[in-house]
Design an enzyme around this catalytic site. Sequence first.
Site, PDB file in Angstrom:
ATOM      1  N   ARG A  73      41.043  40.357  27.928  1.00  0.00           N
ATOM      2  CA  ARG A  73      40.268  41.548  28.273  1.00  0.00           C
ATOM      3  C   ARG A  73      39.274  41.984  27.211  1.00  0.00           C
ATOM      4  NH1 ARG A  73      45.235  44.883  30.957  1.00  0.00           N
ATOM      5  NH2 ARG A  73      45.309  43.506  32.740  1.00  0.00           N
ATOM      6  N   HIS A 111      39.576  47.535  29.750  1.00  0.00           N
ATOM      7  CA  HIS A 111      39.741  46.545  30.820  1.00  0.00           C
ATOM      8  C   HIS A 111      38.341  46.219  31.317  1.00  0.00           C
ATOM      9  CE1 HIS A 111      40.753  44.875  34.746  1.00  0.00           C
ATOM     10  NE2 HIS A 111      42.047  44.947  34.495  1.00  0.00           N
ATOM     11  N   HIS A 132      41.847  51.509  29.153  1.00  0.00           N
ATOM     12  CA  HIS A 132      42.913  51.081  30.051  1.00  0.00           C
ATOM     13  C   HIS A 132      44.321  51.216  29.464  1.00  0.00           C
ATOM     14  CE1 HIS A 132      44.762  49.041  33.357  1.00  0.00           C
ATOM     15  NE2 HIS A 132      45.188  48.048  32.611  1.00  0.00           N
ATOM     16  N   HIS A 133      44.510  50.737  28.254  1.00  0.00           N
ATOM     17  CA  HIS A 133      45.881  50.689  27.742  1.00  0.00           C
ATOM     18  C   HIS A 133      45.886  51.000  26.249  1.00  0.00           C
ATOM     19  CE1 HIS A 133      50.095  49.349  28.063  1.00  0.00           C
ATOM     20  NE2 HIS A 133      49.932  48.936  26.817  1.00  0.00           N
ATOM     21  N   ARG A 158      46.790  43.550  24.856  1.00  0.00           N
ATOM     22  CA  ARG A 158      47.879  43.284  25.799  1.00  0.00           C
ATOM     23  C   ARG A 158      47.416  42.347  26.906  1.00  0.00           C
ATOM     24  NH1 ARG A 158      49.198  45.041  30.727  1.00  0.00           N
ATOM     25  NH2 ARG A 158      47.860  46.879  30.744  1.00  0.00           N
ATOM     26  N   GLU A 217      42.556  42.568  37.777  1.00  0.00           N
ATOM     27  CA  GLU A 217      42.301  41.255  37.210  1.00  0.00           C
ATOM     28  C   GLU A 217      42.722  40.144  38.184  1.00  0.00           C
ATOM     29  OE1 GLU A 217      43.667  41.361  33.130  1.00  0.00           O
ATOM     30  OE2 GLU A 217      44.226  39.263  33.301  1.00  0.00           O
ATOM     31  N   ARG A 274      39.963  38.230  39.918  1.00  0.00           N
ATOM     32  CA  ARG A 274      39.453  37.054  39.184  1.00  0.00           C
ATOM     33  C   ARG A 274      40.496  35.949  39.163  1.00  0.00           C
ATOM     34  NH1 ARG A 274      39.070  39.256  34.017  1.00  0.00           N
ATOM     35  NH2 ARG A 274      39.540  41.315  34.831  1.00  0.00           N
TER      36      ARG A 274
HETATM   37  P1  FAD Z   1      53.933  56.102  32.607  1.00  0.00           P
HETATM   38  O1  FAD Z   1      54.163  55.331  33.826  1.00  0.00           O
HETATM   39  O2  FAD Z   1      52.548  56.587  32.352  1.00  0.00           O
HETATM   40  O3  FAD Z   1      54.933  57.348  32.664  1.00  0.00           O
HETATM   41  C1  FAD Z   1      54.977  58.302  31.625  1.00  0.00           C
HETATM   42  C2  FAD Z   1      55.343  59.641  32.251  1.00  0.00           C
HETATM   43  O4  FAD Z   1      55.629  60.585  31.219  1.00  0.00           O
HETATM   44  C3  FAD Z   1      54.182  60.218  33.064  1.00  0.00           C
HETATM   45  O5  FAD Z   1      54.616  60.525  34.359  1.00  0.00           O
HETATM   46  C4  FAD Z   1      53.782  61.455  32.274  1.00  0.00           C
HETATM   47  O6  FAD Z   1      53.291  62.504  33.073  1.00  0.00           O
HETATM   48  C5  FAD Z   1      55.097  61.834  31.594  1.00  0.00           C
HETATM   49  N1  FAD Z   1      54.928  62.675  30.403  1.00  0.00           N
HETATM   50  C6  FAD Z   1      53.977  62.549  29.432  1.00  0.00           C
HETATM   51  N2  FAD Z   1      54.130  63.525  28.515  1.00  0.00           N
HETATM   52  C7  FAD Z   1      55.191  64.284  28.908  1.00  0.00           C
HETATM   53  C8  FAD Z   1      55.813  65.445  28.378  1.00  0.00           C
HETATM   54  N3  FAD Z   1      55.349  66.066  27.280  1.00  0.00           N
HETATM   55  N4  FAD Z   1      56.877  65.971  29.026  1.00  0.00           N
HETATM   56  C9  FAD Z   1      57.335  65.388  30.179  1.00  0.00           C
HETATM   57  N5  FAD Z   1      56.759  64.299  30.738  1.00  0.00           N
HETATM   58  C10 FAD Z   1      55.704  63.743  30.094  1.00  0.00           C
HETATM   59  N6  FAD Z   1      50.385  46.812  33.526  1.00  0.00           N
HETATM   60  C11 FAD Z   1      50.885  45.633  33.977  1.00  0.00           C
HETATM   61  O7  FAD Z   1      51.679  45.008  33.308  1.00  0.00           O
HETATM   62  N7  FAD Z   1      50.512  45.161  35.204  1.00  0.00           N
HETATM   63  C12 FAD Z   1      49.625  45.822  35.996  1.00  0.00           C
HETATM   64  O8  FAD Z   1      49.362  45.384  37.105  1.00  0.00           O
HETATM   65  C13 FAD Z   1      49.041  47.017  35.511  1.00  0.00           C
HETATM   66  N8  FAD Z   1      48.079  47.650  36.213  1.00  0.00           N
HETATM   67  C14 FAD Z   1      47.588  48.832  35.753  1.00  0.00           C
HETATM   68  C15 FAD Z   1      46.628  49.505  36.492  1.00  0.00           C
HETATM   69  C16 FAD Z   1      46.162  50.738  36.070  1.00  0.00           C
HETATM   70  C17 FAD Z   1      45.109  51.454  36.863  1.00  0.00           C
HETATM   71  C18 FAD Z   1      46.683  51.321  34.879  1.00  0.00           C
HETATM   72  C19 FAD Z   1      46.216  52.659  34.405  1.00  0.00           C
HETATM   73  C20 FAD Z   1      47.621  50.635  34.123  1.00  0.00           C
HETATM   74  C21 FAD Z   1      48.074  49.391  34.544  1.00  0.00           C
HETATM   75  N9  FAD Z   1      49.016  48.691  33.804  1.00  0.00           N
HETATM   76  C22 FAD Z   1      49.498  47.509  34.261  1.00  0.00           C
HETATM   77  C23 FAD Z   1      49.641  49.291  32.637  1.00  0.00           C
HETATM   78  C24 FAD Z   1      51.007  49.897  33.034  1.00  0.00           C
HETATM   79  O9  FAD Z   1      50.914  50.408  34.345  1.00  0.00           O
HETATM   80  C25 FAD Z   1      51.451  51.000  32.101  1.00  0.00           C
HETATM   81  O10 FAD Z   1      51.379  50.569  30.768  1.00  0.00           O
HETATM   82  C26 FAD Z   1      52.887  51.386  32.401  1.00  0.00           C
HETATM   83  O11 FAD Z   1      53.053  51.671  33.768  1.00  0.00           O
HETATM   84  C27 FAD Z   1      53.320  52.581  31.572  1.00  0.00           C
HETATM   85  O12 FAD Z   1      54.613  52.944  31.987  1.00  0.00           O
HETATM   86  P2  FAD Z   1      55.389  54.082  31.186  1.00  0.00           P
HETATM   87  O13 FAD Z   1      56.638  54.344  31.937  1.00  0.00           O
HETATM   88  O14 FAD Z   1      55.464  53.748  29.754  1.00  0.00           O
HETATM   89  O15 FAD Z   1      54.411  55.355  31.308  1.00  0.00           O
HETATM   90  C1  SIN Z   2      45.112  44.687  36.568  1.00  0.00           C
HETATM   91  O1  SIN Z   2      45.670  44.619  37.655  1.00  0.00           O
HETATM   92  O2  SIN Z   2      44.026  44.175  36.280  1.00  0.00           O
HETATM   93  C2  SIN Z   2      45.807  45.409  35.497  1.00  0.00           C
HETATM   94  C3  SIN Z   2      46.879  44.560  35.002  1.00  0.00           C
HETATM   95  C4  SIN Z   2      47.403  45.095  33.712  1.00  0.00           C
HETATM   96  O3  SIN Z   2      46.900  46.072  33.165  1.00  0.00           O
HETATM   97  O4  SIN Z   2      48.347  44.478  33.204  1.00  0.00           O
END
Ligand code: FAD
Ligand code: SIN
Length: 577
Positions: free
Chosen positions: A407, A370, A511-512, A551, A383, A386
């Site tokens: 990105r 990112h 980031h991703h 992404r 983002e 911006r």
């Molecule tokens: P997660 O939300 O990461 O959840 C996975 C869970 O599984 C975690 O709690 C983890 O501890 C648990 N886990 C892992 N391994 C194990 C195991 N062995 N046993 C049990 N539990 C386990 N995307 C957007 O579209 N818009 C945004 O605004 C955006 N902003 C972002 C900002 C930041 C700072 C970050 C880091 C990412 C952002 N993203 C954004 C990306 C997005 O947030 C993530 O891709 C998404 O939330 C992932 O969701 P998930 O449920 O797949 O995983």
């Molecule tokens: C951001 O807010 O810039 C992150 C958005 C995203 O990862 O999709």
Amino acid sequence: MIKLRYIIALLLSIIIVASCDNRHLETEEQEAIMQDGEFEGLGEGRSGMIKLAIEVRNHIITAIRIISQSESKFAQPAEQQIIDAVLQKQTVEGIDAISGATLTSRGMLTAIGMAIDASKGVWKEEAEYTDTTCDIVVIGAGGAGMAAAIQAASMGANVIVLEKQGIIGGNTNYATGGLNAAETSVQKSQGIQDSKKSHFDDTMVGGYRLNDSSLVATLVEKAPDAVDWLISFGADMSNVGKLAGSSQKRTHRPEGGAAVGPHIMAVLSRAVQEKNITVRTRNKVTSLISDNGKVTGVNVETANGQYRIEAKAVIIATGGFGANLTMVENYRPQFKGFNTSNHNGATGDAFKWVSSLNVPLVDIDQIQIHPTGEKGSHILITEAVRGNGAILVNRQGVRFANEMLTRDKLSDAILGQTGKSVFIVFDQSVRESLAAIENYSQQGLMVTANTTTQLAQALGIPEGAFVETMDKYGKWQASGIDGEFGRKGEEMPRPLNQPPYYAIEVEPVLHHTMGGIKINSNAEVVDSNGKAIEGLYAAGEVTGGVHGGNRLGGNAVADIIVYGRIAGTSAAESVLK
Ligand code: FAD
Ligand code: SIN
């Protein structure tokens, strides 16, 4: 009075529990009372995450202790008022935010609500567990896992969610910019013209067409329903903005441009509680149990030992591997030494579990950086700053790229600048357009000045060049044509001429992780022959194929809700038929 209520509740719960089979025992108990102990919660305040703990004695909250926060000292009276109100009422229900400190008090209430849920056993920490059975195990209590669990439970399945961390939410807790969806009820009410086709095309173009087009088609088709589904549980998705690579305003977030992730997690965790779904924190899955190619359960590790759960279906929702720097370096040696924006549980545990099932890892080397992490830290500058008008300026005091490039391209452009970091620059009007910016201010990340000359001096960049850059940008903005870098007219929403002026030094951060477990449009995990693995589903950042080679901002939160729900539906249909 309060004690009497809890004693009655306790007696009732014992009667109910005695008449239930073992599978429902925990669920009925957690409905009734708070258990004694100390329980943590997390909520997004004005200036970042508020982490706190409640102490419960004799089923009553006796103390609330803030563990960490970055709110200003002016917020302290509001925090104390919230604490006093909760101690008196023993619930967060019906307690209003304190005016003048709305975001701080909302964050406090979310965090206390989460801790109360934990005390009720909605998520349990480090309890003793023995081998058990259920219909569906969901691995990971982030957005994808919680959406899957809610969906499956609402269809009648008995679900257990396992989370390895002490707190739910994973990377979803940190999502800021928003959730992408086209043709939504919210867009329509605001007169925003958009189409699913445009969302599809943008996603494919952004991903260099490496994406699995059938997964993308499902994503864009179901994203508007995902928005309505969240709203049906009480989410606020009313602020719609535009992030890089999107042709239209389609990134949904709460009013005022507040961070989307903590809000969604608060909404989902409330729904999980209402549906009596069991969530066990500090329960780490170490492997899958399978029989002749069919997945039949999971092995779990806790602080008190190991146990197994036999299940008719397993949903993997463990997120990505953006915090596993060894893995990242293995696939992308050029990212060695980069900071990460990810929570530290994003370690890619699931990939080794599926290798014996002949499941391919799609696009596993596609890792996104990112462009705007705060220099030297894990804090992401969304983002949306911006998107709402900010520009990027290098050490020579000039712009060097269209700030709305995707990105990967923008990160490359930043890495090509002297010092491999640059300044994100905006004015008061941008600040007022996006509540998320208050977090950066309170964390002390922003350099502030009353004039552009003073801002240049504070940043140590050439004054003349910087002032000219700002003036020139104002003219491009007014004309609707960026004659230098081709930023589109609608992507320059503000002239950046309202003092004070602000800057934050930024650099690209990990980031991703776009790649992962191969799934089909039903969220079934498929083997290298394309055959669905019986009993195994996956959703969210742990999967590959939706985002291709890059992404788009806002598409991951759409992905986790859409595919989380699909995984829950598919798993429930298979176990209940
Ligand atoms: P997660 O939300 O990461 O959840 C996975 C869970 O599984 C975690 O709690 C983890 O501890 C648990 N886990 C892992 N391994 C194990 C195991 N062995 N046993 C049990 N539990 C386990 N995307 C957007 O579209 N818009 C945004 O605004 C955006 N902003 C972002 C900002 C930041 C700072 C970050 C880091 C990412 C952002 N993203 C954004 C990306 C997005 O947030 C993530 O891709 C998404 O939330 C992932 O969701 P998930 O449920 O797949 O995983
Ligand atoms: C951001 O807010 O810039 C992150 C958005 C995203 O990862 O999709």
